[in-house]
Structures are given as C-alpha cells and as structure tokens.
Write a protein that holds these residues in place. Structure first.
Motif: not given
Length: 160
Positions: A98-101, A109-111, A142-143
């Motif tokens: 997923l991506l996280a902020q 950013a991806a992780g 997710d996107g």
C-alpha cells in the motif's frame, strides 16, 4: 512560534522545567528550557554549537529530555499506529503493498501493511522516511483510495 507564548501563558509551571539535550549516544550536548518548545525533526533553535547540525529525534517529557541526532539518524522504515479507523468494514489482507502518508505534506510512500489488531497496524516503508513522529497521523491508501488512518505511536526502547 506564538504557540510557545500561548502554552506558557496557560500551562502549568512544570512545563517550563529545564532539562538536558542528549545525543543518541547519551552525551550531554546542551540544555533546554522546556520540552514543549521542541518538535521532532526541528533543527533551528537548539542552541548547540556543532560543525554539523543536530535535529530533534525524540522528546521524553517524563524525564525532561530532548534527544538529538544527525539528519541520517532520523530516518526509519517502521511505524505503528493505534486507534486506527478503517473506512470500510473489510480490512485489506495482511502483507498487502500500500501507500502510507505520515504527515499532512508528506508524499505517500510505498510499503507493506501488517495488521496487529483491528485498531492497531504496523507499516514498513520500502524506503526509509524522515522524522516519523509520534502523535501525527498515519493514513493508508490503496492507489488514490483512502483505507483508513490512526495515530502514530511512540515505540518503547524494547520495541526499537
């Protein structure tokens, strides 16, 4: 910077307790006038003479300590969030990419996600992120779809 005056005018006297500023090896490098005056990642206003800048890495209000490190010491891959609220009832599968902020102006950013409980998650960034800060929010995507968010928690020394 007006928040300092606001806190001082309304806060209890214990907020203004002086304390030590330590580097990550535990050496005293300065003194502070109250932990409320500092934020994770702060560089200016530390009052430390050094050929290379220090940044606030950790704040320990119970011990009146500010821990500072060099810029490269403020990067981390792992973050945990609690009081996590999912937008949809169905949570994504454990291990999903997923991506996280981690803050308002942070680029997602991806992780990889690890669900610890329905209201607690761990996220491991592919690339280390700078100044992950307890008390800020962790928002998962997710996107471009928001999955949920929670409060970044401070890890204990045993968990680090």
């Amino acid at each position: 910077n007006k928040y300092r005056a606001f806190v001082e005018s309304r806060g209890a006297p214990y907020l203004r307790r002086k304390g030590e500023i330590l580097d990550t090896q535990g050496h005293k490098v300065g003194e502070h006038q109250g932990v409320y005056r500092y934020t994770i990642g702060q560089r200016h206003g530390l009052g430390i003479a050094s050929p290379r800048p220090y940044y606030v890495k950790e704040i320990d209000p119970l011990k009146d300590l500010i821990i500072v490190g060099r810029r490269e010491e403020l990067f981390s891959r792992d973050v945990e969030a609690e009081a996590f609220h999912w937008i949809e009832e169905k949570m994504p599968p454990d291990g999903q990419g997923l991506l996280a902020q981690i803050r308002y102006r942070h680029e997602p950013a991806a992780g990889q996600l690890d669900i610890l409980s329905p209201d607690r998650v761990k996220f491991r960034f592919r690339d280390p992120q700078w100044a992950v800060t307890p008390g800020q929010t962790l928002v998962l995507y997710d996107g471009d779809r928001v999955l949920g968010g929670g409060w970044i928690r401070r890890l204990s020394a045993e968990e680090l």
